[in-house]
Scaffold this active site. Sequence first.
Site, mmCIF file in Angstrom:
data_model
loop_
_atom_site.group_PDB
_atom_site.id
_atom_site.type_symbol
_atom_site.label_atom_id
_atom_site.label_comp_id
_atom_site.label_asym_id
_atom_site.label_seq_id
_atom_site.Cartn_x
_atom_site.Cartn_y
_atom_site.Cartn_z
ATOM 1 N N ASP A 41 -6.351 4.346 -5.733
ATOM 2 C CA ASP A 41 -7.015 5.213 -4.620
ATOM 3 C C ASP A 41 -7.109 6.683 -5.387
ATOM 4 O O ASP A 41 -6.711 7.237 -6.232
ATOM 5 C CB ASP A 41 -5.966 5.349 -3.458
ATOM 6 C CG ASP A 41 -6.791 5.356 -2.221
ATOM 7 O OD1 ASP A 41 -7.781 6.017 -2.032
ATOM 8 O OD2 ASP A 41 -6.094 5.189 -1.030
ATOM 9 N N ASP A 92 -12.728 2.700 4.751
ATOM 10 C CA ASP A 92 -11.512 2.738 5.513
ATOM 11 C C ASP A 92 -11.711 2.423 7.001
ATOM 12 O O ASP A 92 -10.699 2.132 7.685
ATOM 13 C CB ASP A 92 -11.047 4.068 5.727
ATOM 14 C CG ASP A 92 -9.744 4.352 4.410
ATOM 15 O OD1 ASP A 92 -9.792 3.437 3.874
ATOM 16 O OD2 ASP A 92 -9.382 5.371 4.224
ATOM 17 N N ASP A 115 0.844 -1.372 -0.014
ATOM 18 C CA ASP A 115 0.049 -0.032 -0.104
ATOM 19 C C ASP A 115 0.837 1.135 -0.030
ATOM 20 O O ASP A 115 2.184 1.359 -0.290
ATOM 21 C CB ASP A 115 -1.034 0.185 1.222
ATOM 22 C CG ASP A 115 -2.434 0.817 0.900
ATOM 23 O OD1 ASP A 115 -2.170 1.817 1.175
ATOM 24 O OD2 ASP A 115 -3.291 0.134 0.892
#
Length: 742
Positions: A476, A546, A364
């Site tokens: 993202d 999230d 990530d």
Amino acid sequence: MPIELLDDGRFHLFTNSTSYVLEPTAYGAVRHLYWGARLNPGTLVQALTESIPHSIGTPDEANVAFHALTLECPFYGSTDYREPMFAVQLANGTTAMDLHYSGYRIIHGKVPLLGLPSLRAEPDDDTETLQINLDDRRSGLRITLQYSVLGNYDVMTRSVLWNNSGSEDIRLTRALSAVLDFDESNFRIMHLSGAWARERGQSWHDLSTPGRLVMESRRGTSSHQEQPALFVVRPDTTLHHGDAYVFHLVYSGSFLGFAQVDEYRRLRIGLGIHPTGFEWGLAPGDSFQSPEVVLRYSPHGLHGISQGLHRVYRERLIQPAWRDRVRPIAINTWEASYFHVDAKSVLELGRQAADLGIELVVIDDGWFARRDNDRSSLGDWVVNPAKFPHGLEPIMDGLKSWGLQVGLWIEPEMVSPDSELYRMHRDWCLYAPGREAPLGRHQLLLDLGQKPVQDWIIETVTDLVARYRLDYLKWDWNRPMAEGGSAGTSAGRQGEVGHRYVLGLYRILETLTRQFPDLLVEGCAGGGGRFDPGMLAFTPQIWPSDNTDAVDRLAIQGNTAWLYPPSSISAHVSAVPNHQTGREVPLTYRNRVAASGVLGYELDLTQLSQAEKELTRQHVQWYKSHRDLILAGEYVPLIVDDASDQAAWMFWNANEGRGIIYWFCRDNKPNQLSQRLVISDLPIHATYEITDQDSGEHFMAHGSELRYRGIPLLRFFGQYKSRVWTIAATSPHGRGLHTMGS
Ligand code: GLA
């Protein structure tokens, strides 16, 4: 064929369970006459005249009172005074139009929408498209209303094309995708609203008084705050019974949805690109295509809606290569290492993941340039040499040699002011000429309306995917759009910036997914800030929030599944105390919530105790042997209610008559009556064997008992309890699903 033209000029659009009737008139109104349960095709549908207010009388060409009618295409500058579908400004500054019906066309299949994702039709599908043309003779503006009926899926779509066939410029100042009038308002509205980390809660509204209810995003994305969908249901509609309608916009930018009750208590629904800040210039010869709205009616309540949408989204929206493809179980580094990810931690995590049966390692945020926090480096998609001194190649090779797939996080639409990209191409940012662009999470948006910016993103991502042999990409988007202009766009076209951004994004994603059909791209936007059908067309799975707290995820995932199939809902097991809520939920419960969608992990696996590792290994194994059901079976909501202290759902393979039932308790109170879990949708003329996955105990129950009485939930003690049963029909009568096909 699903579209018939009746003798009196009305069109009857129908599927197995639905009829939709409309009538274009010579005086330019397209009258909406009916949408609901299926009527007998081939009849004249005599009963379908709308109720006209007594004071007005039936309109004709000489006396056109549009506000008396129920309409399909209301426009500003007519005698309709409700919320319009579209509005224009002509070269002389006026807004008036005289539309005339100028013909129709029925086409087999569907017409792809230029530059926009939409549902597909395949050659053998029972799909037809009706195009209705309306012309304003004076200006040369032509409006084409497009209706596609996907017979096999019991679903319709609507969209609109505006074309300037005149000789002067026309400005489109509002361009919704669909408006529809019901001639009553005995309905309730449900929409899914929320915020960061608590996306998609149920919002319910009564429509007992005239007025307007607005659901919208002005954030340049479909947003955490609202889903571009409206559910219209009867006051007594339940999970599995009663009329339910849905309108769902296939779009990833700012949108407006409204429900308006007028002075005659009729209900108007509208959905489309948000008109605030929007304008589109149509020079002679130019066209503007609206995004598509998906419409579905079901007499089987909210589940009837979700069942049909899941099927059509899986089979006709998600890229064909990913339709039935197994989604790998991921370990993601974010909550394990945050920005401190490095070669050592990734390899340790990978080694542990391989040992537990996990299939994909996702590196990530934090792997590139000087990215040690969120203040720098977006745009510089080169490996951070301090964290990965030998580059990413040996890491990826190592992970692959252990049988793992590999993936990277990227936020390619953004740039940090502290980056090489910004220093080289400040003009690629979205900002109003002469002003500073507002920062969000210390970053700026790239101006995706500009072709060089699109091409740079395509090249950058292509290079990463090829160089590291990526199997997966997490795409993202971490801040909304607030710029109000673009320096790269001319003064007369500033109203186009928001939509051009979305078109640019779609072009990028279309190019990349065509180039890499086997690459799994997971959509993400600060969690679930861009979970919409437009993105789903390119990203077959999306990170819904999230918030990884298992208890909160019951509502987030359960409500997301009103619209989207579980195979698109990514769900990770994370550490306790949970990083968003501090809650401590047992590992089994966390595993099961995550195993209700695309299972993944997002914690430091090396920190688990031996017992936790063993439990994880067993769970991963269990999920692998049941994921065909979870990802490709029918999803049946059993308890999905934000106010309930429980949640439950079932995954069902209708052909084989077997499934899995999940039940979760959010809270526990003393001295309660013992409860039962009703399995609403199974065929009742069969006996089923039900096996508790914890104790291995099994029992037989008749379908009627399960449907009308339910599984007894014996007394349970303690917090955050969950149960999982497998269920299997003992005879072929137990195959299928009660509401199947409608
Ligand atoms: C967003 C995502 C998270 C994570 C971070 C990284 O918030 O939703 O999952 O990737 O960005 O910065």
